[in-house]
Design a protein around this motif. Structure first.
Motif, short mmCIF file in Angstrom:
data_model
loop_
_atom_site.label_atom_id
_atom_site.label_comp_id
_atom_site.label_asym_id
_atom_site.label_seq_id
_atom_site.Cartn_x
_atom_site.Cartn_y
_atom_site.Cartn_z
N VAL A 274 76.46 -2.61 34.19
CA VAL A 274 75.42 -3.57 34.57
C VAL A 274 76.12 -4.72 35.28
N ASP A 275 75.70 -5.03 36.50
CA ASP A 275 76.36 -6.11 37.24
C ASP A 275 75.71 -7.46 36.94
N ALA A 276 76.22 -8.50 37.56
CA ALA A 276 75.76 -9.87 37.30
C ALA A 276 74.29 -10.08 37.65
N GLN A 277 73.75 -9.31 38.60
CA GLN A 277 72.34 -9.45 38.98
C GLN A 277 71.41 -8.75 37.99
N GLY A 278 71.95 -7.76 37.24
CA GLY A 278 71.12 -6.95 36.35
C GLY A 278 70.90 -5.55 36.89
N ASN A 279 71.53 -5.21 38.02
CA ASN A 279 71.49 -3.84 38.53
C ASN A 279 72.23 -2.94 37.56
N VAL A 280 71.77 -1.70 37.44
CA VAL A 280 72.37 -0.74 36.51
C VAL A 280 72.90 0.45 37.31
N PHE A 281 74.15 0.84 37.02
CA PHE A 281 74.79 1.98 37.69
C PHE A 281 75.25 2.98 36.63
N VAL A 282 74.83 4.22 36.78
CA VAL A 282 75.15 5.29 35.83
C VAL A 282 75.86 6.40 36.59
N THR A 283 76.90 6.97 35.98
CA THR A 283 77.62 8.07 36.62
C THR A 283 77.71 9.24 35.65
N LYS A 284 77.35 10.41 36.14
CA LYS A 284 77.49 11.65 35.37
C LYS A 284 78.38 12.58 36.16
N ARG A 285 79.54 12.88 35.59
CA ARG A 285 80.48 13.79 36.24
C ARG A 285 80.54 15.05 35.40
N GLY A 286 80.01 16.14 35.93
CA GLY A 286 79.95 17.39 35.20
C GLY A 286 81.11 18.31 35.50
N VAL A 287 81.05 19.46 34.88
CA VAL A 287 82.08 20.48 35.04
C VAL A 287 82.19 20.93 36.49
N ASN A 288 81.07 21.11 37.15
CA ASN A 288 81.04 21.57 38.54
C ASN A 288 80.83 20.42 39.50
N GLN A 289 81.50 19.30 39.21
CA GLN A 289 81.33 18.09 40.00
C GLN A 289 81.65 18.31 41.48
N GLN B 218 61.58 7.17 36.35
CA GLN B 218 61.36 8.43 35.61
C GLN B 218 62.03 9.60 36.32
N VAL B 219 61.85 9.70 37.63
CA VAL B 219 62.46 10.79 38.40
C VAL B 219 63.98 10.74 38.25
N CYS B 220 64.56 9.57 38.40
CA CYS B 220 66.02 9.43 38.29
C CYS B 220 66.51 9.86 36.92
N LEU B 221 65.84 9.40 35.85
CA LEU B 221 66.28 9.74 34.51
C LEU B 221 66.12 11.23 34.21
N GLU B 222 65.05 11.83 34.71
CA GLU B 222 64.87 13.27 34.49
C GLU B 222 65.92 14.07 35.24
N LEU B 223 66.24 13.65 36.47
CA LEU B 223 67.27 14.37 37.23
C LEU B 223 68.66 14.14 36.65
N LEU B 224 68.88 13.04 35.97
CA LEU B 224 70.14 12.80 35.28
C LEU B 224 70.40 13.92 34.27
N THR B 225 69.37 14.36 33.59
CA THR B 225 69.54 15.42 32.59
C THR B 225 69.65 16.81 33.23
N ARG B 226 69.13 16.97 34.43
CA ARG B 226 69.09 18.29 35.07
C ARG B 226 70.25 18.58 36.01
N LEU B 227 70.83 17.53 36.59
CA LEU B 227 71.92 17.73 37.56
C LEU B 227 73.27 17.67 36.85
#
Length: 182
Positions: free
Chosen positions: A39-54, A104-113
């Protein structure tokens, strides 16, 4: 669609300038599932998912976390096909679907990708000040960005501020055309 997740999102007030509850929700959501989050100073949120087949660089999915709905409790209702919100008095009201549907779309794709980055930005409804102040380090390993916010149902923005994002015969349009039409 995870209706309970969307119900939770509609319960979080996030008027421009008061997105701190949504910022906390998104950071806690990611961290509870083991995904690195910043979370940066503005309140933006950045999430990274690095999988096996990255793949490298990663796709990045983004949405804004502010909305123009007044701060109030809303109750999500559905008939199985449509969604709407009511206020405490039972009157139809806005639920902040712009851009909670994008979240919602981003969070659902986080679990699928297998591998993906997410960016959630404050202040989009006020000249996108959150995105404008984001540290460019968050984009160094990004191949492309897809934002889940558009001017209307079933549309894809081809222009932004009078600048073309892609042409009708561009590599993007040719590669994504069938998916966009679908």
């Amino acid at each position: 669609m995870n209706i309970e997740l969307f119900r939770a999102l509609t319960q979080i007030p996030a008027t421009t300038g008061t997105e701190f509850l949504m910022t906390a929700f998104l950071a806690n959501y990611a961290r509870a599932r083991g995904y690195p989050c910043e979370v940066d100073a503005q309140g933006n949120v950045f999430v990274t998912k690095r999988g096996v087949n990255q793949t490298f660089p990663l796709p990045m999915l983004v949405a804004h976390i502010d909305n123009v709905q007044p701060m109030r409790s809303v109750y999500l209702e559905t008939d199985g096909e449509h969604l709407w919100c009511r206020d405490r008095e039972g009157k139809l009201c806005g639920g902040g679907f712009d851009c909670k549907t994008g979240i919602q779309v981003c969070l659902e794709l986080l679990t699928r990708l297998d591998s993906v980055k997410l960016g959630f930005f404050v202040g989009e409804e006020a000249r996108a000040y959150g995105a404008a102040k984001a540290d460019l380090k968050h984009f160094e390993d990004v191949a492309y960005i897809i934002e889940w916010d558009c001017p209307g149902r079933g549309m894809c923005s081809q222009w932004s501020g009078g600048v073309p994002l892609f042409g009708p015969n561009s590599d993007f349009a040719l590669a994504a055309g069938d998916v966009l039409l679908e």
